[in-house]
Design an enzyme around this catalytic site. Structure first.
Site, mmCIF file in Angstrom:
data_model
loop_
_atom_site.group_PDB
_atom_site.id
_atom_site.type_symbol
_atom_site.label_atom_id
_atom_site.label_comp_id
_atom_site.label_asym_id
_atom_site.label_seq_id
_atom_site.Cartn_x
_atom_site.Cartn_y
_atom_site.Cartn_z
ATOM 1 N N ASP A 7 43.390 76.417 -6.720
ATOM 2 C CA ASP A 7 43.732 76.291 -8.127
ATOM 3 C C ASP A 7 42.623 75.439 -8.761
ATOM 4 O OD1 ASP A 7 45.410 76.182 -10.540
ATOM 5 O OD2 ASP A 7 45.783 74.110 -9.941
ATOM 6 N N ASP A 63 42.706 73.500 -12.534
ATOM 7 C CA ASP A 63 43.182 72.325 -13.267
ATOM 8 C C ASP A 63 44.216 71.559 -12.446
ATOM 9 O OD1 ASP A 63 41.673 72.977 -15.583
ATOM 10 O OD2 ASP A 63 43.230 74.369 -16.226
ATOM 11 N N ASP A 84 48.204 72.185 -6.762
ATOM 12 C CA ASP A 84 48.825 70.894 -7.060
ATOM 13 C C ASP A 84 50.222 70.991 -7.648
ATOM 14 O OD1 ASP A 84 48.414 70.138 -10.422
ATOM 15 O OD2 ASP A 84 47.608 71.975 -9.561
#
Length: 223
Positions: A8, A10, A167
């Site tokens: 991922d 951001d 995250d």
């Protein structure tokens, strides 16, 4: 075996919330709305630009104002691609990417950030050369947590074994639905407790990631 690590963006590779916050704030201010806090911005990121704007407007109680969402989204996207000056990689990211490449692994990105801003951030930070495939939130008709974008990244890398690094709740669900190992970076934009997210490993220091990947992929003896 052809191994890959897909990230991922951001909240995982980079902390882009300050740039996103500034971009969104400048657009909604044109409509007389209070800017977002950095904490709000981090909590709204993860489902793509359209959902991000929807959440911004809902927080200001104007989500149902006719035509506003389309206008704000267009304005936000207009400046989003160049909103890179406040974005930084998380500590240890660059070294970890080099180590993973040195292990003979292919690297990719699968993000709900639109593809053009994703490429712009990677170029600005000098990270673009690490990734053979970048799948953005508008690269396919589907977005995470639908597994299709992650599956497209895996196919693009020709991987037969993959670790997905993210995250958030969205990333955890994506990995689960795609049937791949998931390494959870705990210092990003996650809202739920770590224990609530399905994961194969969790880490707060990128120095630990190569070892985690080695374990997930069964790369015994690779350093």
């Amino acid at each position: 075996m052809s191994g890959a690590v897909i990230f991922d963006l951001d909240g995982t590779l980079v902390d882009s919330a300050p740039d996103i916050c500034a971009a969104a704030g400048s657009v909604i201010a044109r409509h007389g709305l209070e800017p977002l806090t950095l904490e709000q911005t981090r909590s709204y990121v993860g489902h793509g630009a359209e959902q991000f704007v929807q959440r911004c407007l809902a927080a200001r109680g104007v989500a149902d104002r006719p035509g506003l969402k389309a206008e704000v989204l267009a304005g936000f996207l207009d400046i989003y691609e160049s909103a890179v000056s406040l974005t930084v990689p998380y500590p240890g990211v660059v070294a970890a990417l080099g180590q993973l490449a040195g292990m003979g692994l292919s690297l990719g990105v699968c993000t709900n950030k639109p593809a053009a801003p994703a490429h712009a951030v990677l170029r600005h930070l000098g990270l673009d050369g690490h990734f053979a495939v970048v799948i953005g939130g508008d690269s396919l008709a589907q977005r995470k947590p639908d597994p299709a974008p992650l599956q497209a990244a895996i196919a693009g890398l020709g991987a037969t074994a993959t670790v997905f690094v993210g995250d958030s709740e969205v990333d955890a669900e994506t990995a689960q639905r795609a049937g791949v190992a998931f390494a959870l970076y705990t210092e990003g934009y996650r809202k739920a407790p770590v224990s609530d997210l399905p994961h194969d490993a969790a880490f707060d220091d990128f120095a630990d990631l190569p070892g985690i990947v080695q374990g997930c992929l069964g790369l015994n003896g690779v350093a």
